[in-house]
Scaffold this motif. Structure first.
Motif, mmCIF file in Angstrom:
data_model
loop_
_atom_site.group_PDB
_atom_site.id
_atom_site.type_symbol
_atom_site.label_atom_id
_atom_site.label_comp_id
_atom_site.label_asym_id
_atom_site.label_seq_id
_atom_site.Cartn_x
_atom_site.Cartn_y
_atom_site.Cartn_z
ATOM 1 N N GLY A 159 -18.750 69.792 -48.017
ATOM 2 C CA GLY A 159 -18.886 70.103 -49.440
ATOM 3 C C GLY A 159 -20.257 69.797 -50.006
ATOM 4 O O GLY A 159 -20.900 70.644 -50.626
ATOM 5 N N GLY A 160 -20.744 68.569 -49.795
ATOM 6 C CA GLY A 160 -22.054 68.204 -50.305
ATOM 7 C C GLY A 160 -23.166 68.832 -49.480
ATOM 8 O O GLY A 160 -24.162 69.311 -50.022
ATOM 9 N N HIS A 161 -22.986 68.854 -48.179
ATOM 10 C CA HIS A 161 -24.037 69.327 -47.270
ATOM 11 C C HIS A 161 -24.379 70.800 -47.518
ATOM 12 O O HIS A 161 -25.550 71.143 -47.703
ATOM 13 N N PHE A 162 -23.373 71.664 -47.555
ATOM 14 C CA PHE A 162 -23.644 73.090 -47.732
ATOM 15 C C PHE A 162 -24.149 73.362 -49.151
ATOM 16 O O PHE A 162 -24.972 74.248 -49.360
ATOM 17 N N SER A 163 -23.645 72.606 -50.124
ATOM 18 C CA SER A 163 -24.063 72.904 -51.500
ATOM 19 C C SER A 163 -25.463 72.379 -51.811
ATOM 20 O O SER A 163 -26.010 72.667 -52.870
ATOM 21 N N TRP A 205 -25.104 82.564 -55.353
ATOM 22 C CA TRP A 205 -26.453 82.095 -54.977
ATOM 23 C C TRP A 205 -26.588 80.601 -55.297
ATOM 24 O O TRP A 205 -27.043 79.809 -54.467
ATOM 25 N N ALA A 206 -26.142 80.220 -56.488
ATOM 26 C CA ALA A 206 -26.380 78.854 -56.975
ATOM 27 C C ALA A 206 -25.682 77.785 -56.141
ATOM 28 O O ALA A 206 -26.243 76.705 -55.907
ATOM 29 N N ILE A 207 -24.463 78.079 -55.675
ATOM 30 C CA ILE A 207 -23.728 77.035 -54.942
ATOM 31 C C ILE A 207 -24.246 76.851 -53.523
ATOM 32 O O ILE A 207 -23.912 75.879 -52.863
#
Ligand code: FDA
Length: 513
Positions: A159-163, A205-207
């Protein structure tokens, strides 16, 4: 006081009232009086610096089992003005997924961790609460020639890594984890479940790099897998100052980013006790992953980087997934360590990051060594990760992550100490700040760039409770450069009231100053 306790009760009441199935949601709510509360809070915390008795704790931890639990949690947090901290793997350097200065709850996605790998179409759906180690494991379980280009530390949450981008040892060949996301499921501030099509290209794009806890709760990601050879080669060559580390590192700065895409290298600087010279010295550990066999690698290094003096004995052939464990410093004996979310020791640390665009002269490197020789820096390292390759080909605005062409390498610094020494933490933090200050001359300028996923609150924060575009630009331009403006635009569209927020979340334009 009474008001806090009341709002706490009201919130819990709201959860059961607005849940389609109040029996099921009650099983995933942990209040401070529940004996599972602390174990659940602590389990994924990686940085013990943000886990002391003085660290603010959430009212409640919700560990949703189904999307309706998340929708209800968002609704009730909004109604009762509690901040939400979304947590996947808990690896945030500053603990923003589980700490807040204002009354808050944690939405912990630990139960959202299913992974479906489709080797035929070379894609996978992975839920945010899975770790990248679990993803790697599920891929290699089905295919020895498919991989995913994400981080090295296998306990990191998806969750944190990809975002926030997500780089690792396949970066020069394939780019970032975020570059390989082709669809996602997200729950927005209004509780709507969106996919790529319904969220639209701006939000999608943003996420992919613009940071978590800003645009909504990302539930799952569809990713493209990448091909790797069955056999890859790794090496580590250590050089101390007495073995010419300064000159060899100086040379590496000129070539690391120009090597073929199949060859990833990084260098870790530490202070070591050298038995050879009988005193403390600086060691540069040159590590590499080559997507091919030893017999091709040796002549390549001898041709392009002869100064390293690489010999066959330094090299080991293995599979790609073993190379991830090798770089992570983890035993390669049992692959199922990838499924162990607690396989790595927790640390008490502070870290910072930089991007380097011109080689640092030898005299400049010597100044770094001096910083390491200062007494404070017992457990400290600097890491330099060669860029170039695929990273040069992806335009700066393709995704929010802007540190692409023109970077020779990413530099990062970490200082760690034992939890018992926490009272003296300021001493270590000042040391890393002095090193960072020394580096100013040698790294990117206007803005001095930083990697979002190496969260650093020193570079600027939003004000507590409200923020402004101007305030957020201080840190935002460093992480995102010109992409910051587009992120603000997306935030203004999807969460104009700024419900999803933290110390470094993108503010909407409407925020009052
Ligand atoms: P965590 O759960 O703490 O979340 C981080 C941020 O994302 C928080 O703001 C959180 O609210 C938000 N968030 C989490 N899940 C979300 C979701 N589903 N929806 C919306 N927002 C969400 N990086 C790298 O690129 N390459 C590397 O090799 C490494 N190595 C590494 C090693 C170690 C030991 C650590 C501690 C960290 C790294 N990192 C890294 C950094 C890592 O990529 C970064 O900390 C990630 O944000 C961690 O993701 P988690 O889900 O674990 O963090």
């Amino acid at each position: 006081g009474a008001t806090l306790a009341d709002s706490h009760d009201d919130f819990l009441h709201c959860l059961s009232l607005h849940s389609a199935d109040s029996a099921s949601i009650s099983k995933v709510i942990f209040t401070q009086s529940n004996s599972s509360y602390l174990p659940i809070l602590d389990v994924s915390i990686q940085n013990l610096r943000v886990s002391t008795s003085a660290t603010p704790k959430p009212f409640v931890i919700v560990t949703p089992l189904q999307t309706s639990h998340i929708q209800t949690t968002i609704y009730c947090s909004k109604t009762h003005k509690l901040e939400i901290r979304i947590r996947s793997g808990g690896h945030d350097f500053e603990g923003l997924s589980y700490v807040s200065e204002v009354p808050f709850i944690i939405l912990d996605l630990v139960n959202f961790r299913s992974i479906e790998v489709d080797t035929k179409n070379k894609v996978a759906w992975v839920e945010s609460g899975a770790t990248i180690g679990e993803l790697y494991y599920r891929i290699v379980e089905k295919s020895k020639t498919l991989a995913f280009p994400a981080g090295v530390c296998h306990t990191i949450g998806v969750g944190g890594h990809f975002s926030g981008g997500g780089y690792g040892i396949l970066m020069r060949k394939y780019g970032l984890a975020a570059d390989h996301v082709i669809d996602a499921h997200l729950i927005d501030v209004n509780g709507r479940i969106l996919d790529r099509k319904s969220m639209g290209e701006d939000l999608f794009w943003a996420i992919r790099g613009g940071g978590g806890n800003t645009f909504g709760v990302v539930l799952a990601w569809k990713v493209k897998l990448v091909p790797v050879p069955q056999v890859v080669t790794v090496f580590t060559v250590n050089k101390t100052l007495e073995q010419n580390a300064t000159k060899i590192l100086h040379r590496w700065q000129h070539i690391g980013h120009k090597l073929p895409d199949d060859l990833f290298t990084d260098v870790t600087i530490t202070k070591v006790n050298s038995s050879q010279v009988g005193k403390k010295t600086i060691q540069a550990a040159f590590k590499a992953l080559y997507l091919g066999g030893i017999d091709e690698l040796i002549p390549l290094i001898q041709d392009r980087f002869p100064e390293l003096g690489l010999v066959k004995q330094d090299c080991i052939e293995m599979s790609w997934v073993e190379s991830v464990l090798y770089f992570g410093g983890v035993s390669r004996e049992r692959l199922d360590i990838l499924l162990d979310r607690n396989a790595l020791p927790k640390q008490t640390f502070k870290a910072k990051s930089d991007y380097v665009k011109e080689p640092i002269p030898e005299s400049g490197l010597e100044g770094i060594w001096e910083k390491f020789f200062e007494k404070e820096a017992e457990i400290a390292f600097m890491m330099m990760v060669a860029f170039g390759g695929k990273m040069d080909e992806i335009p700066e605005a393709a995704l929010p992550y802007p540190h692409r062409a023109g970077n020779l390498y990413q530099a990062s610094y970490l200082v760690a100490w034992s939890k018992e020494e926490n009272a003296e933490s300021q001493k270590y933090i000042s040391w890393i700040r002095r090193l960072y200050s020394y580096m100013t001359t040698y790294v990117s300028k206007s803005p001095r760039e930083a990697y979002f996923n190496y969260r650093d609150l020193d570079i600027g924060t939003n004000n507590v409770g409200y923020t402004s575009y101007a305030q957020a630009s201080i840190w935002g331009l460093k992480y995102f450069k010109n992409n910051f403006n587009r992120l603000v635009h997306v935030k203004t569209m999807v969460d104009p009231e700024n419900f999803f927020k933290n110390e470094q979340s993108i503010p909407p334009l409407s925020s009052s100053p």
